[in-house]
Scaffold this active site. Structure first.
Site, PDB file in Angstrom:
ATOM      1  N   GLU A 175      -3.432   7.592  -4.200  1.00  0.00           N
ATOM      2  CA  GLU A 175      -3.404   6.264  -3.442  1.00  0.00           C
ATOM      3  C   GLU A 175      -3.398   5.153  -4.517  1.00  0.00           C
ATOM      4  O   GLU A 175      -4.003   4.956  -5.501  1.00  0.00           O
ATOM      5  CB  GLU A 175      -4.792   6.159  -2.836  1.00  0.00           C
ATOM      6  CG  GLU A 175      -4.861   4.692  -1.929  1.00  0.00           C
ATOM      7  CD  GLU A 175      -6.094   4.630  -1.188  1.00  0.00           C
ATOM      8  OE1 GLU A 175      -5.927   4.557   0.285  1.00  0.00           O
ATOM      9  OE2 GLU A 175      -7.064   4.286  -2.036  1.00  0.00           O
TER      10      GLU A 175
ATOM     11  N   TYR B  34       0.927  -1.047  -0.084  1.00  0.00           N
ATOM     12  CA  TYR B  34       0.167   0.049  -0.051  1.00  0.00           C
ATOM     13  C   TYR B  34       0.987   1.206   0.216  1.00  0.00           C
ATOM     14  O   TYR B  34       1.850   1.187   0.767  1.00  0.00           O
ATOM     15  CB  TYR B  34      -0.980   0.079   1.227  1.00  0.00           C
ATOM     16  CG  TYR B  34      -1.732   1.212   1.164  1.00  0.00           C
ATOM     17  CD1 TYR B  34      -2.924   1.460   0.768  1.00  0.00           C
ATOM     18  CD2 TYR B  34      -1.314   2.426   2.041  1.00  0.00           C
ATOM     19  CE1 TYR B  34      -3.666   2.432   0.740  1.00  0.00           C
ATOM     20  CE2 TYR B  34      -2.101   3.478   2.037  1.00  0.00           C
ATOM     21  CZ  TYR B  34      -3.363   3.634   1.416  1.00  0.00           C
ATOM     22  OH  TYR B  34      -4.085   4.844   1.397  1.00  0.00           O
TER      23      TYR B  34
END
Length: 392
Positions: free
Chosen positions: A197, A109
């Protein structure tokens, strides 16, 4: 303003960041051409909506034949996909991104956002990427890595190496991650993003780093200089009431309660919503008409509130500084008459021309029987609104 995944990946490619090959389709009949272009024996069909949690909601499908792909497209296109981020109404699926499959060894992530507490842009990373990243953040916060960027020096190589080592990357992967992170930081700045993101950032079985998914949020106040991004905005993904409010320069955000709110000033609006909650109710929206609104603006804002079928009462809380209370009163009276409002409307006015405004409301109730209740105390007004919707 949010971008769709395929739009965000196009931005990444413009900066030299490779992404999986993909084709966007808007009809199930276009799947055959997409498969022919991509080749391979399996593909991933991804619903394009402005919300996370698509995978758990059935919006991301691995398919192994053209028939499976066409069936998935038929089920998703033209429907509304509801995830934990956009419940209860969901958002329309007008397009699918069909992508090639890749051999995945690990899922990481990585995101960049504005950390208002640190007053800096921050990198957030985790070795536990994928669909459960929110649960990881809640249950194992120690697995979330952060680096804050000094605005003078920008993102430094050593910060990229720190994150890479903590993510368990090795060898050439470390240099590749540093290069990727620095490029993403450049994208963030040059495109005036509020959020970038990548989840997941995958490590392939060959050891390559690749963004498998990408989300971008553009700062609304910078859209005047991001004309290319503003031009590809998808209005279908925005609540219709919010879109209309934006068009009329009214600050409105839809919520899930049943007490509509109209306030002037963002801070006062937040305080009003808090008082509704404290009194046992649920606000249906945030709405700030601003300090320079006219009676027409107030009337338009009132109609936007009432377009929400869940609204069973309206609480209007106005402090008349720049905006005069009599202007607000006239706008409320005009809107109630024009729309034919039957639900209770609780009005609390204070400030410039407050006595005139209250007198105008009282006369409208006496002569026209409008469903308006006045209060000169905010706590009492909040309780009146809660009582009006059956709360206590």
């Amino acid at each position: 303003m949010n971008l769709h995944e395929y739009q965000a990946k196009a931005v990444l490619r413009d900066y030299g960041i490779p992404t999986p090959r993909g084709v966007v389709v808007s009809e199930a009949g276009q799947c055959a051409a997409a498969v022919a272009e991509l080749g391979g024996a399996a593909w991933v069909a991804k619903a394009q909506i402005h919300a996370g949690g698509r995978g758990k909601a059935g919006g991301v499908k691995l398919v192994r034949s053209l028939d499976e792909l066409a069936a998935a497209a038929g089920r998703l296109l033209g429907t509304r996909l509801t995830t934990y981020q956009n419940a209860p109404d969901g958002q329309p699926v007008n397009q699918l991104l069909i992508e090639e499959t890749l051999p995945i060894a690990r899922e990481l992530y990585l995101s960049i956002t504005v950390d208002r507490a640190a007053e800096r842009i921050g990198f957030v990373a985790s070795a536990a990427g994928g669909m459960d990243i929110e649960e990881v953040a809640r249950s194992s916060p120690e697995k979330i890595l952060k680096e804050w960027v000094n605005p003078v020096t920008g993102f430094m190589d050593y910060q990229g190496r720190n994150l890479a080592f903590d993510l368990g990357l090795e060898g050439e992967q470390v240099g590749a991650f540093v290069k990727l992170a620095k490029t993403l930081y450049r994208v963030f700045l040059e495109k005036d993003l509020a959020l970038l993101e990548i989840n997941p950032l995958i490590v392939t079985t060959e050891g390559k780093l690749l963004p498998l998914d990408c989300k971008m949020g553009v700062e609304d106040n910078a859209l005047y200089r991001q004309k290319a991004l503003a031009a590809i905005a998808d209005a279908s993904q925005i609540d219709a009431k919010e879109a209309e409010a934006h068009a009329h320069e009214v600050n409105y955000i839809a919520l899930n309660g049943n007490i509509g709110c109209m306030v002037n000033g963002a801070g006062l609006a937040m305080a009003t919503m808090d008082l509704i909650k404290l009194s046992g109710g649920m606000p249906a929206n945030f709405l700030d008409v601003g300090g320079g609104a006219t009676a027409a603006t107030v009337a338009r804002a009132f109609k936007i509130i009432l377009a929400d079928r869940n609204v069973k009462a309206v609480l209007i809380n106005i402090f008349g500084g720049i905006m005069r209370c009599d202007v607000i009163a006239q706008g409320v009276i005009d809107a109630v008459k024009e729309v034919g409002v039957t639900i209770p409307v609780v009005v609390r006015l204070e400030g410039t021309n407050v006595e005139l405004g209250r007198r105008m409301l009282a006369e409208a109730v006496a002569t026209s029987g409008l469903p308006i209740q006045a209060s000169d105390d905010l706590n009492a007004a909040a309780k009146m609104a809660v009582t009006a919707v059956g709360g206590h």
